[in-house]
Design an enzyme around this catalytic site. Structure first.
Site, short mmCIF file in Angstrom:
data_model
loop_
_atom_site.label_atom_id
_atom_site.label_comp_id
_atom_site.label_asym_id
_atom_site.label_seq_id
_atom_site.Cartn_x
_atom_site.Cartn_y
_atom_site.Cartn_z
N ASP A 24 0.83 -1.21 0.00
CA ASP A 24 0.00 0.00 0.00
C ASP A 24 0.87 1.26 0.00
OD1 ASP A 24 -2.43 1.33 -0.06
OD2 ASP A 24 -2.58 1.46 2.12
N ASN A 26 1.25 3.44 -2.88
CA ASN A 26 1.77 3.89 -4.19
C ASN A 26 1.24 5.28 -4.56
OD1 ASN A 26 2.93 1.40 -4.34
ND2 ASN A 26 1.63 0.63 -5.98
N GLY A 27 -0.07 5.46 -4.36
CA GLY A 27 -0.71 6.73 -4.75
C GLY A 27 -0.17 7.89 -3.91
N HIS A 41 2.65 3.38 -8.91
CA HIS A 41 2.58 1.95 -9.24
C HIS A 41 3.83 1.52 -10.01
CE1 HIS A 41 -1.40 2.05 -7.69
NE2 HIS A 41 -1.96 2.67 -8.72
N GLU A 71 -11.97 -5.12 -4.77
CA GLU A 71 -12.48 -3.75 -4.60
C GLU A 71 -11.74 -2.74 -5.50
OE1 GLU A 71 -11.81 -5.80 -1.95
OE2 GLU A 71 -13.92 -6.19 -1.48
N LEU A 135 11.99 -19.78 -4.79
CA LEU A 135 10.85 -19.08 -4.17
C LEU A 135 9.59 -19.19 -5.04
CD1 LEU A 135 9.80 -16.82 -2.13
CD2 LEU A 135 10.64 -15.18 -3.82
N SER A 200 -7.85 -5.19 4.91
CA SER A 200 -8.38 -4.95 3.57
C SER A 200 -8.77 -6.22 2.80
CB SER A 200 -7.39 -4.11 2.74
OG SER A 200 -7.22 -2.86 3.33
N GLU A 211 1.67 -13.50 12.15
CA GLU A 211 2.25 -12.34 12.83
C GLU A 211 2.13 -11.11 11.92
OE1 GLU A 211 3.56 -12.31 15.97
OE2 GLU A 211 2.85 -14.38 16.12
C1 FPP Z 1 -1.95 0.04 -3.42
O1 FPP Z 1 -1.49 1.37 -3.37
C2 FPP Z 1 -1.32 -0.65 -4.55
C3 FPP Z 1 -2.00 -1.23 -5.57
C4 FPP Z 1 -3.48 -1.23 -5.64
C5 FPP Z 1 -1.32 -1.87 -6.70
C6 FPP Z 1 -0.03 -2.59 -6.43
C7 FPP Z 1 0.71 -2.74 -7.69
C8 FPP Z 1 2.04 -2.65 -7.84
C9 FPP Z 1 2.97 -2.55 -6.72
C10 FPP Z 1 2.66 -2.66 -9.18
C11 FPP Z 1 2.45 -3.85 -10.04
C12 FPP Z 1 2.65 -5.13 -9.35
C13 FPP Z 1 3.25 -6.23 -9.86
C14 FPP Z 1 3.19 -7.49 -9.08
C15 FPP Z 1 3.98 -6.22 -11.12
P1 FPP Z 1 -2.59 2.55 -3.47
O2 FPP Z 1 -2.71 2.91 -4.90
O3 FPP Z 1 -3.85 2.12 -2.80
O4 FPP Z 1 -1.87 3.69 -2.66
P2 FPP Z 1 -2.57 4.82 -1.74
O5 FPP Z 1 -3.14 4.12 -0.54
O6 FPP Z 1 -1.42 5.71 -1.39
O7 FPP Z 1 -3.60 5.48 -2.60
#
Ligand code: FPP
Length: 252
Positions: A24, A26-27, A41, A71, A135, A200, A211
């Site tokens: 979590d 990325n945004g 992302h 979701e 892995l 979530s 854990e």
């Molecule tokens: C949540 O952050 C992240 C995601 C919904 C997508 C995760 C995807 C990646 C890490 C990239 C692609 C993955 C692979 C396996 C190649 P958010 O967007 O909800 O962040 P926020 O809470 O800050 O808005």
């Protein structure tokens, strides 16, 4: 001593077999850099690569990454399209690396709901990496714990109707055979990045005794060293599974 040298000294019992991660932040990471969410992302892919490498080096058997939840289909279409395009591109670019590192790639979730070209690529990479012995990386895609439990229930009712399952056979031991994770142990560790304290809808059945580690770093800032620190922290925790501390201390 380096983190990885310390990990190499852990006993089999101290080393987690299965680590699951809610990636979590990325945004928010992108926003903090003045960038569009999609850049977060993209940057998150570097964290995925570092984490896979780190898990492999530490001798972890299973790594489950929550890449797209049921979701997440409610996000703006351009973000969904960008995430799927990024997934397809990353699998294509990383294939050589996965083979070199003997990584086996699998998926869990409602894969049939993904676009056809994405499904094809996922089944191709799953086939190509099937015999790798390192892995196992499990991508949770269009996945949620509640979806998985509903799916399991449907299949159990189907088997009851077909006469291959008796209601009396349904037990805590039987139910996991109907889950997407039937071939793997429950996660020993669940990590959530991004500073929030939530599950979530992830692996709801499987995390009964997992854990939990909630880390403030946003996913694009997460690196293998974060993972190694968590593994070392885990090795010091006493897991009692409902027993007393004294009972656990006297177990061999
Ligand atoms: C949540 O952050 C992240 C995601 C919904 C997508 C995760 C995807 C990646 C890490 C990239 C692609 C993955 C692979 C396996 C190649 P958010 O967007 O909800 O962040 P926020 O809470 O800050 O808005």
């Amino acid at each position: 001593m380096s983190l990885i040298e310390q990990i190499k000294l852990l006993t089999d019992k101290q080393l987690p077999k299965h680590i699951a991660i809610i990636m979590d932040g990325n945004g928010r990471w992108a926003k903090s850099q003045g960038l569009e969410r999609v850049h977060g992302h993209q940057q998150g892919v570097l964290s995925v690569r570092s984490t896979i490498e780190g898990a492999g080096e530490a001798g972890i058997r299973f790594l489950t990454l929550y890449a797209f939840s049921t979701e997440n289909w409610n996000r703006p279409k351009f973000e969904i399209d960008a995430l799927i395009a990024l997934l397809v591109q990353t699998i294509h670019l990383e294939k050589e690396n996965l083979m070199k590192n003997r990584v086996r790639l699998q998926t869990i979730g409602d894969i049939a709901s993904l676009p056809a070209h994405c499904q094809e690529q996922l089944s191709q990479i799953t086939r190509d990496t099937r015999d790798n012995t390192g892995l196992t990386v499990i991508l949770a895609l269009s996945y949620s714990g509640r979806w998985e439990l509903a799916h399991a229930l449907k299949n159990m009712i189907r088997d009851i109707n077909e006469g291959t399952l008796c209601p009396e056979q349904i037990s805590q031991e039987k139910i996991p055979h109907y889950l997407c994770t039937r071939d793997m142990p429950d996660p020993d560790i669940l990590i959530r990045t991004g500073g929030d304290y939530r599950i979530s809808n992830f692996l709801l059945w499987q995390i009964a005794y997992t854990e939990l580690f909630f880390v403030p770093a946003m996913w694009p800032d997460f690196r293998k060293e974060h993972l190694w620190n968590i593994i070392l922290d885990f090795s010091k925790r006493q897991r009692r599974f409902g027993k007393t501390g004294e009972q656990v201390e006297h177990e061999i």
